[in-house]
Design a protein around this motif. Structure first.
Motif, PDB file in Angstrom:
ATOM      1  N   ASP A 140      63.021  72.934 -41.259  1.00  0.00           N
ATOM      2  CA  ASP A 140      63.023  71.878 -40.250  1.00  0.00           C
ATOM      3  C   ASP A 140      61.882  70.921 -40.519  1.00  0.00           C
ATOM      4  OD1 ASP A 140      61.543  73.904 -37.587  1.00  0.00           O
ATOM      5  OD2 ASP A 140      61.155  73.825 -39.720  1.00  0.00           O
ATOM      6  N   GLU A 141      61.966  70.191 -41.634  1.00  0.00           N
ATOM      7  CA  GLU A 141      60.881  69.296 -42.008  1.00  0.00           C
ATOM      8  C   GLU A 141      60.663  68.202 -40.972  1.00  0.00           C
ATOM      9  OE1 GLU A 141      61.823  67.898 -45.869  1.00  0.00           O
ATOM     10  OE2 GLU A 141      61.707  69.857 -46.794  1.00  0.00           O
ATOM     11  N   PHE A 142      61.747  67.579 -40.516  1.00  0.00           N
ATOM     12  CA  PHE A 142      61.581  66.567 -39.476  1.00  0.00           C
ATOM     13  C   PHE A 142      61.060  67.196 -38.199  1.00  0.00           C
ATOM     14  CE2 PHE A 142      63.563  64.849 -35.601  1.00  0.00           C
ATOM     15  CZ  PHE A 142      62.776  63.722 -35.466  1.00  0.00           C
ATOM     16  N   ALA A 143      61.499  68.422 -37.910  1.00  0.00           N
ATOM     17  CA  ALA A 143      61.079  69.071 -36.672  1.00  0.00           C
ATOM     18  C   ALA A 143      59.580  69.251 -36.616  1.00  0.00           C
ATOM     19  CB  ALA A 143      61.772  70.419 -36.526  1.00  0.00           C
ATOM     20  N   GLN A 144      58.920  69.323 -37.771  1.00  0.00           N
ATOM     21  CA  GLN A 144      57.466  69.440 -37.761  1.00  0.00           C
ATOM     22  C   GLN A 144      56.832  68.223 -37.090  1.00  0.00           C
ATOM     23  OE1 GLN A 144      56.201  72.365 -38.697  1.00  0.00           O
ATOM     24  NE2 GLN A 144      58.342  72.857 -39.021  1.00  0.00           N
ATOM     25  N   ASP A 145      57.495  67.084 -37.168  1.00  0.00           N
ATOM     26  CA  ASP A 145      56.961  65.878 -36.551  1.00  0.00           C
ATOM     27  C   ASP A 145      57.062  65.923 -35.029  1.00  0.00           C
ATOM     28  OD1 ASP A 145      58.378  63.814 -39.163  1.00  0.00           O
ATOM     29  OD2 ASP A 145      56.466  64.863 -39.068  1.00  0.00           O
ATOM     30  N   VAL A 146      57.956  66.750 -34.515  1.00  0.00           N
ATOM     31  CA  VAL A 146      58.116  66.837 -33.065  1.00  0.00           C
ATOM     32  C   VAL A 146      57.747  68.224 -32.563  1.00  0.00           C
ATOM     33  CG1 VAL A 146      59.910  65.092 -32.996  1.00  0.00           C
ATOM     34  CG2 VAL A 146      60.558  67.487 -33.262  1.00  0.00           C
ATOM     35  N   SER A 147      57.060  69.009 -33.401  1.00  0.00           N
ATOM     36  CA  SER A 147      56.757  70.389 -33.028  1.00  0.00           C
ATOM     37  C   SER A 147      55.870  70.464 -31.799  1.00  0.00           C
ATOM     38  CB  SER A 147      56.091  71.129 -34.187  1.00  0.00           C
ATOM     39  OG  SER A 147      54.887  70.491 -34.559  1.00  0.00           O
ATOM     40  N   GLY A 148      55.049  69.447 -31.562  1.00  0.00           N
ATOM     41  CA  GLY A 148      54.210  69.447 -30.380  1.00  0.00           C
ATOM     42  C   GLY A 148      55.018  69.393 -29.096  1.00  0.00           C
ATOM     43  N   LEU A 149      56.245  68.898 -29.172  1.00  0.00           N
ATOM     44  CA  LEU A 149      57.118  68.844 -28.012  1.00  0.00           C
ATOM     45  C   LEU A 149      57.885  70.143 -27.837  1.00  0.00           C
ATOM     46  CD1 LEU A 149      58.605  65.271 -28.510  1.00  0.00           C
ATOM     47  CD2 LEU A 149      56.700  65.949 -27.059  1.00  0.00           C
ATOM     48  N   GLY A 150      58.014  70.914 -28.913  1.00  0.00           N
ATOM     49  CA  GLY A 150      58.765  72.152 -28.824  1.00  0.00           C
ATOM     50  C   GLY A 150      60.248  71.899 -28.977  1.00  0.00           C
ATOM     51  N   TRP A 151      60.958  72.958 -29.317  1.00  0.00           N
ATOM     52  CA  TRP A 151      62.409  72.845 -29.432  1.00  0.00           C
ATOM     53  C   TRP A 151      63.035  72.681 -28.064  1.00  0.00           C
ATOM     54  CZ3 TRP A 151      65.771  71.527 -32.776  1.00  0.00           C
ATOM     55  CH2 TRP A 151      65.489  71.665 -34.130  1.00  0.00           C
ATOM     56  N   GLY A 152      64.134  71.980 -28.018  1.00  0.00           N
ATOM     57  CA  GLY A 152      64.873  71.826 -26.782  1.00  0.00           C
ATOM     58  C   GLY A 152      64.149  70.961 -25.777  1.00  0.00           C
ATOM     59  N   THR A 153      64.313  71.310 -24.509  1.00  0.00           N
ATOM     60  CA  THR A 153      63.838  70.449 -23.432  1.00  0.00           C
ATOM     61  C   THR A 153      62.574  70.975 -22.757  1.00  0.00           C
ATOM     62  OG1 THR A 153      65.200  71.574 -21.776  1.00  0.00           O
ATOM     63  CG2 THR A 153      66.209  69.733 -22.984  1.00  0.00           C
ATOM     64  N   ALA A 154      61.967  72.030 -23.285  1.00  0.00           N
ATOM     65  CA  ALA A 154      60.779  72.598 -22.658  1.00  0.00           C
ATOM     66  C   ALA A 154      59.598  71.648 -22.742  1.00  0.00           C
ATOM     67  CB  ALA A 154      60.423  73.933 -23.320  1.00  0.00           C
ATOM     68  N   LEU A 155      58.762  71.655 -21.710  1.00  0.00           N
ATOM     69  CA  LEU A 155      57.478  70.981 -21.769  1.00  0.00           C
ATOM     70  C   LEU A 155      56.505  71.882 -22.535  1.00  0.00           C
ATOM     71  CD1 LEU A 155      57.250  69.508 -18.149  1.00  0.00           C
ATOM     72  CD2 LEU A 155      58.328  68.550 -20.189  1.00  0.00           C
ATOM     73  N   SER A 156      55.258  71.444 -22.703  1.00  0.00           N
ATOM     74  CA  SER A 156      54.303  72.206 -23.501  1.00  0.00           C
ATOM     75  C   SER A 156      54.160  73.631 -22.965  1.00  0.00           C
ATOM     76  CB  SER A 156      52.939  71.521 -23.487  1.00  0.00           C
ATOM     77  OG  SER A 156      53.034  70.225 -24.042  1.00  0.00           O
ATOM     78  N   THR A 157      54.236  74.616 -23.866  1.00  0.00           N
ATOM     79  CA  THR A 157      54.198  76.028 -23.456  1.00  0.00           C
ATOM     80  C   THR A 157      53.053  76.787 -24.118  1.00  0.00           C
ATOM     81  OG1 THR A 157      55.766  76.637 -25.208  1.00  0.00           O
ATOM     82  CG2 THR A 157      56.681  76.097 -23.051  1.00  0.00           C
ATOM     83  N   THR A 158      52.041  76.081 -24.638  1.00  0.00           N
ATOM     84  CA  THR A 158      50.921  76.761 -25.271  1.00  0.00           C
ATOM     85  C   THR A 158      49.970  77.316 -24.216  1.00  0.00           C
ATOM     86  OG1 THR A 158      49.798  74.631 -25.457  1.00  0.00           O
ATOM     87  CG2 THR A 158      50.993  75.422 -27.395  1.00  0.00           C
ATOM     88  N   ASP A 159      49.206  78.353 -24.608  1.00  0.00           N
ATOM     89  CA  ASP A 159      48.272  79.001 -23.696  1.00  0.00           C
ATOM     90  C   ASP A 159      46.896  78.375 -23.822  1.00  0.00           C
ATOM     91  OD1 ASP A 159      49.958  81.167 -22.611  1.00  0.00           O
ATOM     92  OD2 ASP A 159      50.063  81.766 -24.705  1.00  0.00           O
ATOM     93  N   GLY A 160      46.323  77.970 -22.700  1.00  0.00           N
ATOM     94  CA  GLY A 160      44.970  77.434 -22.645  1.00  0.00           C
ATOM     95  C   GLY A 160      44.379  77.735 -21.281  1.00  0.00           C
ATOM     96  N   SER A 178      49.540  72.687 -12.075  1.00  0.00           N
ATOM     97  CA  SER A 178      48.571  73.339 -12.955  1.00  0.00           C
ATOM     98  C   SER A 178      47.713  72.282 -13.637  1.00  0.00           C
ATOM     99  CB  SER A 178      49.265  74.215 -14.001  1.00  0.00           C
ATOM    100  OG  SER A 178      50.128  73.457 -14.831  1.00  0.00           O
ATOM    101  N   TYR A 179      46.490  72.710 -14.016  1.00  0.00           N
ATOM    102  CA  TYR A 179      45.527  71.817 -14.650  1.00  0.00           C
ATOM    103  C   TYR A 179      44.685  72.628 -15.619  1.00  0.00           C
ATOM    104  CZ  TYR A 179      41.081  69.345 -15.279  1.00  0.00           C
ATOM    105  OH  TYR A 179      39.977  68.757 -15.816  1.00  0.00           O
ATOM    106  N   GLY A 180      44.456  72.099 -16.826  1.00  0.00           N
ATOM    107  CA  GLY A 180      43.571  72.781 -17.758  1.00  0.00           C
ATOM    108  C   GLY A 180      43.864  72.413 -19.191  1.00  0.00           C
ATOM    109  N   LEU A 181      43.305  73.192 -20.119  1.00  0.00           N
ATOM    110  CA  LEU A 181      43.459  72.923 -21.537  1.00  0.00           C
ATOM    111  C   LEU A 181      44.910  73.082 -21.979  1.00  0.00           C
ATOM    112  CD1 LEU A 181      40.395  74.859 -23.021  1.00  0.00           C
ATOM    113  CD2 LEU A 181      40.544  72.431 -22.426  1.00  0.00           C
ATOM    114  N   VAL A 182      45.362  72.190 -22.869  1.00  0.00           N
ATOM    115  CA  VAL A 182      46.702  72.331 -23.425  1.00  0.00           C
ATOM    116  C   VAL A 182      46.808  73.624 -24.209  1.00  0.00           C
ATOM    117  CG1 VAL A 182      48.384  71.363 -25.027  1.00  0.00           C
ATOM    118  CG2 VAL A 182      47.087  69.860 -23.527  1.00  0.00           C
ATOM    119  N   ASN A 183      45.858  73.868 -25.121  1.00  0.00           N
ATOM    120  CA  ASN A 183      45.863  75.113 -25.880  1.00  0.00           C
ATOM    121  C   ASN A 183      44.451  75.653 -25.999  1.00  0.00           C
ATOM    122  OD1 ASN A 183      44.652  73.678 -28.127  1.00  0.00           O
ATOM    123  ND2 ASN A 183      46.692  72.901 -28.561  1.00  0.00           N
TER     124      ASN A 183
END
Length: 379
Positions: A140-160, A178-183
Motif C-alpha cells: 500500500d505505497e499510496f496508503a503510506q501517504d494517508v497512514s496518519g488518517l488510518g484505514w477506513g473512516t476511523a479518527l486518530s486511534t494512537t495512544d497518548g 478528550s484532550y491530550g497528546l496524539v501519540n
C-alpha cells in the motif's frame, strides 16, 4: 475554556476519591490475546515496476492487567495496563491503553493516562470476520501517504497521555470529550510543551439500542489536531493558520468529521461510515474523504463478512489539486473452535491510483491481492 473544563472535571473526580476509603484494594486480573497469520499475496505494481515477497507472516499480541474497586462513596476506581505487539515491534516497546479511571452510574467516567481519544469507543464500524479491514499482506505505497488518517473512516486511534470523559449512558445515548497528546512521543514525561507533541481534541456522541428486536448503533464524532502542541515544531494554533511554508501551501490544523451507522437483525449486521478531513498533514485545503461499508452474518460458531473501504485525498492544497485514490475489499470467514480459539480466512484486494503519476512505468499504482489464514487466541 475547553482545557479548563476538562481539567476541572478530572480534579473533581480525583478529589472525591481522596475523601473515601476503598472496601477492598484493587486486585489485578491478567488476560490478552494472540493472532498469527500466514498469507500469499500478489503485489506486483503496474508494468512490473516492483515485485514483492509472495508469502508472508503477520502477528498481533496483547497482554493486559485490569482491576477495579468500589469506594464507600459509590465511585469505582479502575486501572488498565496493556502491552501491545504488532508486526515487528517488540512486545515491551509499545504502551497501549495504560490509564486510571474513576466512574459512577450518575457521573459518568474519567480516564487519565496513555489511551486513545474518546471517539475510539464511540464510533461504529463494519465488523470483519477475519484479519480485519487493513492493508496487511498487500503493498500500500499510496496508503503510506494517508497512514496518519488510518484505514477506513476511523479518527486518530494512537495512544497518548490524555484526559477522557464519558457521560452516563442515558437511554442508549452517550457522549464524551478528550484532550491530550496524539501519540506517546514522550512516554513518562509530564511536559506537554516538548517539541514535536501534537495535541488532539475529540468529541463525540453515540446511540446504541434495541428497536423492536433490531439493534441500532449510530455516531457522530469530531477531531481537531493542534499542530506542534503548545510550543512544538509548529506553534500554537492561533498563530499557525495562514503561515506560509512555501509559495503554494499554508499550515492549518487538521479537522475531521465522522459519522457511522449499523443495523443488526437475525444474525445480519449491515454497517456504513464516512469521514471528512480538512487540512490533511497540516496543509491548508488539502482534503480527504473516506467511505466504508460492509455486511456480516453470524450463526453458531460460523461467521462470514464482506467489507469495502475507499479513501480519496488531494495531492496538495491548491485549487488544481488532483485526487489520489485507494480502495480495499476484504471477504472473510471464521469458525470458533472453542476455548477462545478462532480460525479465520480472508481474501484481500487493494487498488491504488496516483492521479499525478502519468509515467509509462508507474511504481506507485497497482492492483494487489492476498489470501490469508490464521488463528486468533484469547486468554
Amino acid at each position: 475554556m475547553k482545557k479548563l473544563l476538562v481539567a476541572s472535571t478530572a480534579l473533581v473526580a480525583f478529589a472525591a476519591v481522596s475523601t473515601a476509603q476503598a472496601a477492598d484494594p484493587i486486585k489485578l486480573s491478567i488476560g490478552g490475546y494472540m493472532q498469527q497469520y500466514v498469507g500469499y499475496s500478489d503485489n506486483e505494481d503496474d508494468n512490473g515496476a516492483a515485485n514483492y515477497s509472495e508469502v508472508g507472516t503477520y502477528s498481533v499480541a496483547e497482554v493486559y492487567f485490569r482491576g477495579s474497586t468500589k469506594l464507600d462513596n459509590g465511585l469505582t476506581v479502575g486501572v488498565n495496563i496493556d502491552t501491545f505487539k504488532s508486526g515487528g515491534t517488540a512486545l515491551d516497546a509499545a504502551s497501549d491503553d495504560t490509564f486510571l479511571s474513576v466512574s459512577s452510574d450518575s457521573l459518568g467516567s474519567v480516564k487519565v493516562g496513555s489511551t486513545k481519544g474518546v471517539s475510539f469507543g464511540l464510533s461504529t464500524f463494519h465488523s470483519d470476520a477475519g484479519i480485519g479491514m487493513t492493508g496487511s499482506f498487500s503493498v500500500d505505497e499510496f496508503a503510506q501517504d494517508v497512514s496518519g488518517l488510518g484505514w477506513g473512516t476511523a479518527l486518530s486511534t494512537t495512544d497518548g497521555h490524555k484526559v477522557v470523559y464519558l457521560t452516563p449512558n442515558l437511554g442508549g445515548v452517550q457522549a464524551g470529550v478528550s484532550y491530550g497528546l496524539v501519540n506517546e512521543s514522550n512516554v513518562g514525561s509530564a511536559n506537554l510543551q516538548t517539541a514535536g507533541n501534537d495535541i488532539q481534541y475529540q468529541a463525540g456522541i453515540a446511540y446504541r439500542g434495541d428497536l423492536g428486536g433490531v439493534a441500532v448503533s449510530a455516531d457522530y464524532n469530531y477531531e481537531m489536531i493542534e499542530d506542534g502542541g503548545l510550543t512544538g515544531v509548529g506553534v500554537a494554533s492561533t498563530a499557525t493558520d495562514g503561515t506560509a511554508t512555501d509559495s503554494v501551501d499554508t499550515i492549518s490544523n487538521p479537522e475531521s468529521h465522522r459519522v457511522g451507522l449499523a443495523v443488526t437483525v437475525a444474525g445480519f449486521k449491515v454497517a456504513a461510515g464516512y469521514r471528512k478531513t480538512d487540512n490533511v498533514g497540516t496543509v491548508s485545503d488539502k482534503d480527504s474523504d473516506a467511505w466504508e461499508a460492509g455486511v456480516k452474518y453470524a450463526t453458531g460458531p460460523y461467521a462470514v463478512s464482506l467489507g469495502y473501504t475507499k479513501v480519496e485525498q488531494d495531492d496538495d492544497g491548491t485549487a488544481a489539486a488532483q485526487e489520489d485514490t485507494s480502495e480495499l475489499w476484504v471477504a472473510s470467514g471464521s469458525y470458533n473452535l472453542g476455548a477462545g480459539v478462532t480460525m479465520i480466512g480472508s481474501v484481500i484486494n487493494f487498488d491504488e491510483d496516483d492521479a499525478s503519476d502519468n509515467a509509462a512505468n508507474q511504481t506507485d499504482e497497482g492492483s494487489n491481492w492476498a489470501v490469508v489464514a490464521g488463528l486468533k487466541v484469547s486468554f
